[in-house]
Enzyme design. Structure first.
Site, mmCIF file in Angstrom:
data_model
loop_
_atom_site.group_PDB
_atom_site.id
_atom_site.type_symbol
_atom_site.label_atom_id
_atom_site.label_comp_id
_atom_site.label_asym_id
_atom_site.label_seq_id
_atom_site.Cartn_x
_atom_site.Cartn_y
_atom_site.Cartn_z
ATOM 1 N N GLN A 1 -4.496 -4.820 7.149
ATOM 2 C CA GLN A 1 -5.579 -5.687 6.663
ATOM 3 C C GLN A 1 -5.616 -7.020 7.410
ATOM 4 O O GLN A 1 -6.391 -7.911 7.036
ATOM 5 C CB GLN A 1 -5.416 -5.955 5.154
ATOM 6 C CG GLN A 1 -5.546 -4.738 4.280
ATOM 7 C CD GLN A 1 -6.977 -4.183 4.258
ATOM 8 O OE1 GLN A 1 -7.933 -4.839 4.664
ATOM 9 N NE2 GLN A 1 -7.130 -2.952 3.800
ATOM 10 N N LYS B 1 -10.050 -0.222 10.982
ATOM 11 C CA LYS B 1 -10.286 -1.409 10.142
ATOM 12 C C LYS B 1 -10.618 -2.625 11.000
ATOM 13 O O LYS B 1 -10.820 -3.716 10.488
ATOM 14 C CB LYS B 1 -9.047 -1.699 9.295
ATOM 15 C CG LYS B 1 -8.793 -0.656 8.208
ATOM 16 C CD LYS B 1 -7.691 -1.136 7.291
ATOM 17 C CE LYS B 1 -7.043 -0.020 6.524
ATOM 18 N NZ LYS B 1 -7.870 0.510 5.450
ATOM 19 N N CYS C 1 -4.891 2.692 -3.529
ATOM 20 C CA CYS C 1 -3.602 3.154 -2.971
ATOM 21 C C CYS C 1 -2.517 2.095 -3.160
ATOM 22 O O CYS C 1 -1.679 1.867 -2.265
ATOM 23 C CB CYS C 1 -3.715 3.534 -1.503
ATOM 24 S SG CYS C 1 -4.937 4.809 -1.193
ATOM 25 N N HIS D 1 0.867 -1.179 0.000
ATOM 26 C CA HIS D 1 0.000 0.000 0.000
ATOM 27 C C HIS D 1 0.909 1.236 0.000
ATOM 28 O O HIS D 1 2.028 1.189 0.514
ATOM 29 C CB HIS D 1 -0.846 -0.050 1.279
ATOM 30 C CG HIS D 1 -1.880 1.009 1.409
ATOM 31 N ND1 HIS D 1 -1.589 2.280 1.828
ATOM 32 C CD2 HIS D 1 -3.217 0.981 1.192
ATOM 33 C CE1 HIS D 1 -2.712 2.987 1.861
ATOM 34 N NE2 HIS D 1 -3.707 2.224 1.488
ATOM 35 N N ASP E 1 3.261 -4.442 7.885
ATOM 36 C CA ASP E 1 2.034 -3.654 7.755
ATOM 37 C C ASP E 1 0.867 -4.629 7.985
ATOM 38 O O ASP E 1 0.570 -5.462 7.132
ATOM 39 C CB ASP E 1 1.980 -3.043 6.345
ATOM 40 C CG ASP E 1 0.665 -2.309 6.088
ATOM 41 O OD1 ASP E 1 -0.272 -2.432 6.906
ATOM 42 O OD2 ASP E 1 0.576 -1.621 5.052
#
Ligand code: C6P
Length: 414
Positions: free
Chosen positions: A209, A232, A372, A129, A206
């Site tokens: 998600q 999220k 993104c 991302h 990261d």
């Protein structure tokens, strides 16, 4: 096709916890299928934030009066909850930020600028991302470091041969996503981190998600840094988390100066407190941290394993239906066990924005665009895709509704 899943892992009654789901959009019941962008908030999270403002609002870590001490305690309890959720060894390893983006920028600035020199290398992947890409470009420009990328295979996995050859160049750090926000791929990070460490390479994960969707245990992963966003994972916007190993936090300088992060301030120079305070200048997002605490309670009550199964079942349904649709290309692994509950696709001859607009006219919210992740879209050979992404409250009938609308899209545009 059945309207409910073979084995309901999460009862449909969960929908009653989410007030927004009763909205009617364009004369249709809302089918919210943009959970990779942000999740909706359960009543418990909304109430926790309201309760804080109604009963305990004060600035934290500043007052000696009861209300301020209460606010400080609630904020620190939220930190403890995050540490427990991620299985971090110590609460001081949890830094609150505004989100994943700010957490990664913190590391890029604070760790990167003082450690990188001209010729040093940073390793990213083609599926990152922009939040795990642009901060590294900025630090590379400032220090003279160079960027390399691990390739993504045609099926949407990280190419492990490419990873091996890039690690052989001895980068200082690998910045990699646990789950791709476009392909849904769950990367085998435990193995990748062990290999990276064998090469003396630090790893930033990261987990935007991943948290709340797949099990995330920072000690098991053995990652050096990990970032995620509260919004999220059924929490509020404006709160995120950076986890880091203590040795890194101790060695890093602050990246922002202000109240709350200092030990002593003189006219020309100041000294800092310890982590986490050292990295949390200014009044913190107290209410949002409390909301995140409640959101993690909500997720744990449902069970991450159950959420994972529910999302995998819906992704399998979406994949199966989309693969039967004429003119549709689906991106990412075909095996639902290798991905989370998001599926990106393209319909030949129709711009993804047009697809999303027709879906919206039926009350169905999906995201269309480059999500993104322009480097990844370039790799996939498309400018944009349509992305369906599910959460705990989505049902099989909503997925069917979304795919059924494609017939209408074709009728209008092809
Ligand atoms: N992806 C999406 O629709 P922030 O904006 O800081 O909360 O999260 C940034 C981020 C970082 N990494 C990954 C893998 C992400 O998916 C995101 C956010 C959203 O895909 C909004 S662009």
């Amino acid at each position: 096709m059945p309207d409910s899943l073979p084995m309901a892992r999460i009862p449909d009654s969960i929908r009653q916890d989410f007030p927004v789901l009763s909205r009617i959009i364009n004369r249709h019941p809302l089918a919210y299928l943009d959970n990779a962008a942000t999740t909706q908030k359960p009543q418990s999270v909304i109430e926790a934030i309201t309760r804080f403002y109604e009963t305990s609002n004060a600035n934290s870590h500043r007052g000696v009066y009861a209300l301020s001490e209460e606010a400080s305690e609630l904020y620190e309890q939220a930190r403890g909850r995050v540490a427990q959720f991620l299985n971090a060894p110590d609460t001081h390893q949890i830094i609150f930020t505004r989100g994943t983006t700010e957490a990664i920028n913190l590391v890029a600035y604070s760790w990167g600028r003082s450690r990188l020199q001209p010729g040093d290398r940073l390793l990213l992947t083609e599926m990152e991302h922009h939040s795990n890409l642009v901060p590294w470009q900025l630090v590379a420009e400032a220090t003279g470091a160079e960027l390399d990328y691990v390739a993504v295979t045609a099926e949407g996995h990280l190419d492990l041969d490419s990873l091996a050859s890039q690690l052989a160049k001895s980068p200082k750090l690998l910045a990699v996503t646990l789950v791709s926000n476009v392909l849904g791929t769950i990367n085998p990070l435990r193995k990748i981190i062990t290999t990276a460490h064998d090469h003396g390479v630090l790893v930033l994960v990261d987990a935007a998600q991943a948290v709340g969707r797949v099990a995330v245990d920072v000690q098991e992963l053995d990652c050096d840094f990990l970032a995620f966003s509260g919004h999220k994972v059924y929490g509020p916007t404006g709160i995120g988390v950076l986890y880091a190993k203590t040795e890194h936090l101790d060695a890093m300088e602050p990246w922002q100066g202000g109240g709350g992060m200092i030990a002593k301030v003189g006219r020309d120079r100041s000294t800092w407190g310890e982590a986490p305070a050292k990295f949390e200048a200014g009044t913190p997002p107290i209410a949002a941290a409390i909301g995140l605490h409640t959101a993690l309670d909500f997720v744990e009550r449902l069970g991450v394993a159950q959420i994972r199964e529910h999302e995998r079942d819906l992704a399998e349904l979406a994949l199966g239906r989309l693969l039967e649709e004429p003119e549709v290309t689906v991106f990412g692994p075909r095996n639902p066990a290798e991905r989370t509950g998001l599926v990106s696709f393209a319909l030949a001859g129709v711009h993804p924005h047009d697809v999303a607009q027709v879906l919206d006219e039926s009350g169905i919210a999906v995201r269309a665009g480059h999500h993104c992740a322009q480097v990844l879209h370039e790799r996939l050979g498309v400018d944009a895709t349509v992305r369906v992404s599910v959460g705990v409250y989505n049902t099989a009938s909503e997925v069917h509704r979304a795919v059924d609308v494609l017939a209408e899209v074709r009728r209008l545009f092809l």
